[in-house]
Write a protein that holds these residues in place. Structure first.
Motif, PDB file in Angstrom:
ATOM      1  N   LEU A 242     -14.326 -16.792  57.871  1.00 16.22           N
ATOM      2  CA  LEU A 242     -13.228 -16.075  57.234  1.00 16.22           C
ATOM      3  C   LEU A 242     -13.597 -15.594  55.842  1.00 16.22           C
ATOM      4  CD1 LEU A 242     -10.207 -15.214  57.216  1.00 16.22           C
ATOM      5  CD2 LEU A 242      -9.685 -17.510  56.326  1.00 16.22           C
ATOM      6  N   GLY A 243     -14.291 -16.434  55.079  1.00 16.47           N
ATOM      7  CA  GLY A 243     -14.557 -16.134  53.680  1.00 16.47           C
ATOM      8  C   GLY A 243     -15.255 -14.820  53.439  1.00 16.47           C
ATOM      9  N   GLN A 244     -16.233 -14.476  54.273  1.00 15.82           N
ATOM     10  CA  GLN A 244     -17.005 -13.259  54.069  1.00 15.82           C
ATOM     11  C   GLN A 244     -16.143 -11.994  54.125  1.00 15.82           C
ATOM     12  OE1 GLN A 244     -19.840 -12.892  57.350  1.00 15.82           O
ATOM     13  NE2 GLN A 244     -18.309 -13.734  58.761  1.00 15.82           N
ATOM     14  N   THR A 245     -14.997 -12.086  54.808  1.00 16.14           N
ATOM     15  CA  THR A 245     -14.146 -10.899  54.971  1.00 16.14           C
ATOM     16  C   THR A 245     -13.412 -10.518  53.696  1.00 16.14           C
ATOM     17  OG1 THR A 245     -12.175 -12.104  55.728  1.00 16.14           O
ATOM     18  CG2 THR A 245     -13.820 -11.527  57.402  1.00 16.14           C
ATOM     19  N   TYR A 246     -13.505 -11.364  52.642  1.00 12.04           N
ATOM     20  CA  TYR A 246     -12.872 -11.068  51.368  1.00 12.04           C
ATOM     21  C   TYR A 246     -13.820 -10.391  50.380  1.00 12.04           C
ATOM     22  CZ  TYR A 246      -8.846 -13.765  52.860  1.00 12.04           C
ATOM     23  OH  TYR A 246      -7.743 -14.196  53.546  1.00 12.04           O
ATOM     24  N   VAL A 247     -15.094 -10.281  50.719  1.00  9.17           N
ATOM     25  CA  VAL A 247     -16.067  -9.659  49.815  1.00  9.17           C
ATOM     26  C   VAL A 247     -15.800  -8.156  49.753  1.00  9.17           C
ATOM     27  CG1 VAL A 247     -18.507  -9.180  49.403  1.00  9.17           C
ATOM     28  CG2 VAL A 247     -17.799 -11.424  50.276  1.00  9.17           C
ATOM     29  N   PRO A 248     -15.698  -7.583  48.560  1.00 16.17           N
ATOM     30  CA  PRO A 248     -15.473  -6.132  48.454  1.00 16.17           C
ATOM     31  C   PRO A 248     -16.568  -5.361  49.189  1.00 16.17           C
ATOM     32  CG  PRO A 248     -15.151  -7.188  46.325  1.00 16.17           C
ATOM     33  CD  PRO A 248     -15.705  -8.241  47.234  1.00 16.17           C
ATOM     34  N   GLY A 249     -16.167  -4.388  49.987  1.00 21.64           N
ATOM     35  CA  GLY A 249     -17.130  -3.577  50.719  1.00 21.64           C
ATOM     36  C   GLY A 249     -17.607  -4.191  52.013  1.00 21.64           C
ATOM     37  N   TYR A 250     -17.056  -5.364  52.381  1.00 23.12           N
ATOM     38  CA  TYR A 250     -17.481  -6.014  53.630  1.00 23.12           C
ATOM     39  C   TYR A 250     -17.220  -5.105  54.822  1.00 23.12           C
ATOM     40  CZ  TYR A 250     -17.270  -9.242  57.621  1.00 23.12           C
ATOM     41  OH  TYR A 250     -17.452  -9.843  58.844  1.00 23.12           O
ATOM     42  N   LYS A 251     -18.215  -4.991  55.701  1.00 15.71           N
ATOM     43  CA  LYS A 251     -18.105  -4.209  56.925  1.00 15.71           C
ATOM     44  C   LYS A 251     -18.128  -5.155  58.112  1.00 15.71           C
ATOM     45  CE  LYS A 251     -18.261  -0.259  54.729  1.00 15.71           C
ATOM     46  NZ  LYS A 251     -17.054   0.607  54.630  1.00 15.71           N
ATOM     47  N   SER A 252     -17.019  -5.220  58.821  1.00 18.68           N
ATOM     48  CA  SER A 252     -16.919  -6.142  59.948  1.00 18.68           C
ATOM     49  C   SER A 252     -17.852  -5.720  61.075  1.00 18.68           C
ATOM     50  CB  SER A 252     -15.484  -6.181  60.452  1.00 18.68           C
ATOM     51  OG  SER A 252     -15.390  -7.029  61.586  1.00 18.68           O
ATOM     52  N   PRO A 253     -18.607  -6.681  61.645  1.00 19.41           N
ATOM     53  CA  PRO A 253     -19.495  -6.358  62.759  1.00 19.41           C
ATOM     54  C   PRO A 253     -18.787  -6.302  64.106  1.00 19.41           C
ATOM     55  CG  PRO A 253     -19.708  -8.676  62.229  1.00 19.41           C
ATOM     56  CD  PRO A 253     -18.745  -8.088  61.224  1.00 19.41           C
TER      57      PRO A 253
END
Length: 313
Positions: A242-253
């Motif tokens: 879940l945490g990675q989805t809060y990083v600005p510019g994150y692109k979901s795979p």
């Protein structure tokens, strides 16, 4: 207590349970036009919904960013819905940041003729600074709404929280507050300046078992946690399912738009135990960059006609 702003109030009151098992909820803000009016939770979130006291609409807590519910289904900080199945009886890091690490223990069972486990989040191991917090669902045979199946411990010591709405435990030295939002099986947990979550213990219902072929028996209803998180000071290095989805510019795979978009990469998120921070993407204890990110902008999510979930900012 600080005054509440009406436009931001979402109130959950587990007032009644209907014959179908759905909860009835109402707004408790006396200044709202729908104050005290009971509304039934929608079928897709029959055990946990909220009333927006401004619009008087019923919303599914599991359809908001930060949600971890069902099998388990995540709504990321970016508003994208995805599933992460993992494996039963294993622990996975869902958030890992220099000052905060959250592992989830999965329970489950292998469906007949299936190549993967049905899984649900049974407990959380939360580490912040040198402190540890456990939130878990007890093993239950036949579900009874009148029995508390929630377990809590702090720094290894069991916590006893009186079974009444608004019963509170506070630990000022840790900035920790735990409050019951229902008489049983539901709490909010907040660590000041770090995170806030709402946790509900729910069973797999007979209807869910029938629809999804879970084959749940009276010996074990697979009581599990349904969760919604808010984060206040994550670093830009945050990782985890879940945490990675809060990083600005994150692109979901994940493949957005399909009924069941699945997040893979299980091996990157496995921890050796509930209170271990040794997953491959762990950031806990690292020196932060000094940059922090706030809770992602709110997203409105709903079921698409063609299936799946659609979220818009």
């Amino acid at each position: 207590m600080a005054a509440v702003v009406l436009s931001t109030v979402f109130v959950l009151l587990a007032a009644l349970v209907s014959k179908t098992g759905a909860w009835s909820v109402s707004c408790s803000n006396p200044y709202s036009q729908c104050y005290g009016q009971l509304q039934t939770c929608p079928a897709n979130c029959a055990q946990w919904c909220e009333v927006d006291c401004t619009t008087c609409n019923v919303q599914c807590a599991c359809d908001k960013p930060g949600a971890v519910c069902q099998d388990p289904r995540f709504i990321g900080g970016d508003g994208v819905m995805f599933y992460f199945h993992g494996e039963k009886d294993k622990d996975f890091c869902i958030v890992s940041d220099p000052a905060l690490h959250i592992n989830a223990h999965f329970i489950g069972k292998r469906g007949s003729g299936m190549t993967r486990d049905f899984t649900w989040v049974q407990s959380l191991g939360i580490m912040f600074g040198s402190r540890t917090l456990y939130i878990g669902a007890q093993t239950v045979g036949t579900w009874d709404n009148h029995v508390d199946a929630l377990s809590l411990s702090f720094d290894g010591q069991p916590l006893l929280l009186p079974p009444r709405v608004n019963a509170t435990l506070e630990f000022p030295d840790a900035g920790l507050q735990i409050v019951r939002v229902e008489g049983k099986n539901a709490v909010t947990v907040e660590v000041k300046g770090s995170f806030k979550l709402e946790a509900h213990v729910v069973p797999i219902t007979k209807q869910e078992s029938r629809i999804h072929n879970y084959d749940i028996t009276a010996e074990n209803c697979f009581a599990h946690l349904e969760l919604n998180f808010q984060f206040f000071n994550l670093s830009t290095e945050v990782n985890g399912i879940l945490g990675q989805t809060y990083v600005p510019g994150y692109k979901s795979p994940v493949k957005v738009g399909v009924p069941m978009p699945i997040m893979g990469g299980d091996e990157s998120y496995v921890s050796s135990a509930l209170f271990q921070t040794d997953c491959a993407v762990s950031k806990f204890g690292a020196t932060p960059s000094g940059q922090t990110i706030r809770q992602a902008a709110s997203a409105s999510c709903g079921n698409a006609r063609s299936g799946g979930l659609v979220c818009r900012r």
